[in-house]
Write an enzyme that holds these catalytic residues in place. Structure first.
Site, short mmCIF file in Angstrom:
data_model
loop_
_atom_site.label_atom_id
_atom_site.label_comp_id
_atom_site.label_asym_id
_atom_site.label_seq_id
_atom_site.Cartn_x
_atom_site.Cartn_y
_atom_site.Cartn_z
CG ASP A 67 3.71 -5.52 4.78
OD1 ASP A 67 3.95 -4.45 5.37
OD2 ASP A 67 2.57 -5.99 4.64
CD1 TRP A 94 -0.60 1.65 3.11
CD2 TRP A 94 0.38 -0.32 3.43
NE1 TRP A 94 0.02 1.67 4.34
CE2 TRP A 94 0.63 0.50 4.56
CE3 TRP A 94 0.90 -1.62 3.41
CZ2 TRP A 94 1.38 0.05 5.66
CZ3 TRP A 94 1.65 -2.06 4.50
CH2 TRP A 94 1.88 -1.23 5.60
#
Lengths: 182, 421, 421, 182
Positions: free
Chosen positions: D123, D104
């Site tokens: 991540d 994101w």
């Protein structure tokens, strides 16, 4: 050294001599793999008749009488999460977990009858750690070279899954002596 | 190898049969006179969960312990727990009251934390909590997050719908009766699942609409219907953390407006939104926020909203108050304070007796961190459970008047969700 | 299926190649003018651990997060972490400085938390922390606890020895150079492993002796030698939580006596025990206790003992003081207070800035829970690390004078062990 | 609606039309499975020449300038453990973990040059959760129907292991507009 401990020593030596260590271990291993219904006790007991049998008194005030408190009289050598806080009780495993066939023992005094009982701390295995009511009491606990009195061993290693969920505190019988150091 | 002259050989040397709870020694050797007059506790017994779950039963998911605990909300007792193997889990199990089963969605790797991943719906017997089946999912797209509405069990407990997000939005349909994966439905731009009937569920869409997806009796896609555009996904987006009221789903916007979507009509209808806050409250920056920030008690027609003061970007912050509204008149009814959960979290860490002086000092000294989640039971004497995402204690409130009745301690460490099954 | 009129389709729609850290757009489409004059951070880079670990490096195991973190003890920075998959783990990895490798022992189930169990020594590259190999262990008896001395790496970093307990005591030998399991040695009545050389390690026995096991160059059993009986395993047992001083291992008894066993002679020799406490201190119930309660700084000939006051059965209780002794003269040198670790544990939970008023209030109000474990680095400016088993913060002390220098916060949640690699 | 968001909408529609959704997804899937070296960006950027390239100023006092603080300027929409506390940094994954190919984004203002930057919260995946420096900031964060601005999705689902360790905060480029709600 307590009678119990002495007996353990002599009986295990005796057994090993009788059976030959290899075959004994093989038999033990087979039994452990075979059935969860065959618990492995570090002590033996007489063929008590049901008629004579009784249970230790449990009507005790305060945390010493509360099975979900660390202070509960049976918990004198427990190390882990109390199964009574995890969906089981001090005598039963939580749903979906399996009681370990082997475990350590403690010798705890019941405050009502002032008798010492041998307590068998069976681990319940196969589910992730419970995470509730952690207790660590070590009265009469012994280092790992005294395995059946050691609560650091993961006793679930004897079950079909070594994943530890919680510990019970079950009476095996009356102790002939108090805790081993006494 | 020479014998080492050991003081003992091994643990568990005496083999004992456990038949109907009574131990019988199998050895010839004279046993020590242990417990000849005391009944030994029977070995190997596992408890079961009662078949009928009470109205105040609560599932609590925890990411760190990697399980969900089923609690009796009245006593705070744990009734059982079910594992989730993944690292970012935290979704509570689904419950089939009809079949007496629980369902856990879990990705499993071939080799510990590595190797080929396969996703399963694991089926647990509702009483023994033993695994009674597994449904393998061919898709590898289930996104394993920990938000609300990622999965949903449709009303007759047959079809489980699962949100997929990567690389594209879709829904996997699983037939829990037949125990098989049915289909994957592409839902471009729409996500999260909001059940309203045995065959229909809603999804929120990035274009400001909601769709209703109808399944046929085999679980395959029958139809998709769409509301008119009812929210501005950029300027005042509705949160996906909805609460169900029958065939309607209620959603709060970041700015504290409430949207109601009725999914009963063939073409679902969004009603005109209304504000949870007055102008004055809005000026003071009161708005909804948290992780599960709305709850409904249908019988008393009550909407509960977890409220905090905060600017844009605070929509996941914990709430300090719970405001109650009449679902029909939309009038504000009451305000409950969120209880401080930190003392209940720390009491077991510090091994302080309940209500001891130390415990009371904690209550005085420690700040109130608020709560991220609220859920309310459906019965006539409803309880409200409140949870902070990062500390493992749950406050139990009387949902009628907000009285803080008790705490469920040690419910976990890291927040996931709560669900009344 | 009709197209849903979605506002977007999926995440990650533009494919970008990342070559030497520079992003190049692969699409024909005119891109948005994002960052044309800003260097984008390169995608996909993973850090590495420096080849030479500093003298103040520390491994910290955590059962709940199921990993061990490698810390720089001077800065408190994490350098990397390695997973342990089991549920009761908490043993720190072993380190081969020579080969630049770390070793983790892990049982792996065929299917999540269930199915056939196989035990492995997983080999990690010391710089990339990527898995570079696995050694399967044929035994399924490794007991997966979290005590000290369950496993030991012998001095030339070739053989790893592993304690087995159920159903009987034995040691598994693994050749880390050849990456293969070698043998299992039955050690009836003796357990835990205490390395003293490339081919020799000691074990404590239930009959009050210690054995020295010699391996041959293939890792097979060469000889077993035994000390005279030097402790009473019932009346004053030695704890297995020993500290190494060259070829000697030091063990405290439950009553606070120190036993020294020299494992250099062919037949190992236990020296006469001595007391860590005076008669007066003994009367006040001072004794050793904890989880890793002894530490040695060989260069300064210092023994550190974690001390508390408590009756029999308190041998795992946390210590409130650290007493230092001259290893050679056996004279008491100094007393360090165990710092309070609870404020460092709670500070991040409460999101309080370091040394803020709130943080200071915590330090004033919260009780000092003591510590279960101490370890000391081996260099000339040694640090001591102290840890409580149930809260995730580590105190860093100057090991010369006991000054509390800093805390390593968020080192985990549930205790395991610490090790200076 | 920001230009960026509008562009996302139109370009994704455009692509899907061009390629056919099926083949597009197949290609995407193939790429994702194929190589971790192919990150999936929700934005595109010009072929910036290295000569013109610069980095945002980072010499900022206090926590706003500390990459391991939640208040760090780039962390305005982060949700997770900061990789800088886990063995990596705000730009690199910890040793042994793999950066997710998709993630994101946020739009954060640098307090020194007062410019808005598009931040990509990649991540790091494949190791158990780091457990250090948890931050949850949601400026410009959007619900899951706006996936590339949503930080509740486990973006490791796009990596070879969905096991989440920590999150980075990398600059993609300058934002044309501020956060989408502004």
């Amino acid at each position: 050294m307590s009678l119990l401990d002495k007996w353990m020593e002599s009986s295990s030596r005796h057994m090993a001599r009788q059976m030959g260590r290899r075959s004994f271990l093989a038999k033990l291993g087979g039994l452990m793999a075979g059935a969860a219904a065959l618990p492995l006790l570090p002590v033996a007991r007489g063929r008590a008749s049901n008629a004579r049998a009784s249970a230790p008194p449990e009507d005790i005030d305060g945390p010493v009488g509360d099975p979900n408190a660390c202070e509960y009289w049976r918990n004198c050598a427990i190390d882990g999460f109390l199964c009574g806080c995890c969906g089981g009780s001090y005598k039963t495993c939580p749903p979906g977990t399996e009681m370990s066939p082997a475990s350590w023992i403690g010798t705890c005094r019941n405050p009502l009858d002032n008798k010492d009982y041998v307590i068998w701390y069976n681990d319940c295995c196969g589910s992730n750690p419970c995470g509730r009511c952690f207790c660590n009491r070590n009265e009469g606990e012994r280092p790992m070279y005294h395995p059946y009195r050691n609560n650091d061993i993961n006793w679930c290693a004897g079950a079909s899954s070594q994943i530890y969920n919680c510990s019970t505190a079950m009476v095996i019988g009356l102790a002939v002596e108090g805790q081993p150091e006494k | 190898m020479r014998l080492l002259g050991a003081s003992f050989l091994a643990v568990g040397l005496i083999i004992v049969h456990c038949t109907t709870g009574f131990a019988q020694v199998e050895l010839q050797q004279a046993p020590v006179s242990v417990g000849a007059d005391v009944d030994p506790d029977p070995h190997g017994i596992s408890a079961t969960v009662r078949r009928e779950l009470g109205p105040h039963t609560l599932w609590v998911a925890d990411r760190l312990f990697r399980h969900s605990i089923l609690f009796d909300g009245d006593t705070g007792n744990a009734l059982g727990m079910l594992d989730t193997t993944w690292s970012l889990g935290g979704i509570t199990p689904h419950t089939s009251h009809k079949r007496g089963e629980f369902y856990v969605l879990e990705p499993i790797y071939a080799h510990g934390n590595r190797g080929k991943r396969t996703d399963y719906v694991t089926i647990y017997d509702g009483e023994t909590l033993e695994i009674s089946g597994e449904i393998e999912l061919p898709t590898l797209k289930e996104e394993t997050g920990h938000s609300v509405a990622l999965t949903g069990l449709l009303d007759d407990e047959r079809f489980l719908v699962i949100t997929n997000m990567i690389p594209a939005a879709s829904v996997s349909v699983v037939d829990l009766e037949a125990r098989r994966f049915v289909t994957e439905i592409e839902t471009a731009g729409c996500t999260q699942v909001y059940p309203v009937s045995p065959r229909r569920f809603g999804m929120l869409c990035g274009d400001g609409t909601m769709i209703a997806i109808d399944l046929d009796d085999t679980g395959k896609l029958a139809a998709i219907q769409r509301t008119a555009k009812f929210f501005d996904s950029v300027n005042d987006p509705v949160s996906g953390k909805g609460a169900r009221d029958g065939t309607r789903w209620l959603f709060a916007t970041f700015d504290g407006h409430l949207n109601e979507v009725d999914l009963e009509p063939n073409i679902p209808v969004a009603r005109a939104r209304w504000s949870l806050t007055t102008d004055r409250e809005r000026k003071a920056d009161w708005t909804t926020g948290g992780k599960q920030h709305l709850a409904v008690h249908a019988k008393s027609r009550t909407l509960y909203a977890l409220m905090h003061t905060g600017a844009r970007g605070s929509h996941k912050d914990p709430g300090s108050e719970i405001w109650t509204f009449d679902l029909d008149t939309r009038e504000r009814r009451d305000t409950f304070d969120v209880p401080s959960l930190l003392p209940a979290f720390l009491r077991p860490v510090l091994k302080l007796p309940a209500d001891s002086i130390g415990h009371k000092i904690l209550k005085l000294v420690l700040p109130n961190l608020g709560a991220h989640s609220i859920v309310v039971t459906a019965d006539d004497q409803p309880l409200m459970f409140v949870r902070h995402d990062e500390i493992g204690a749950i406050g139990v409130l009387d949902a009628h008047d907000g009285t803080h009745m008790s705490d469920i301690e040690e419910s976990g460490i890291s927040g996931g969700l709560m669900e009344v099954p």
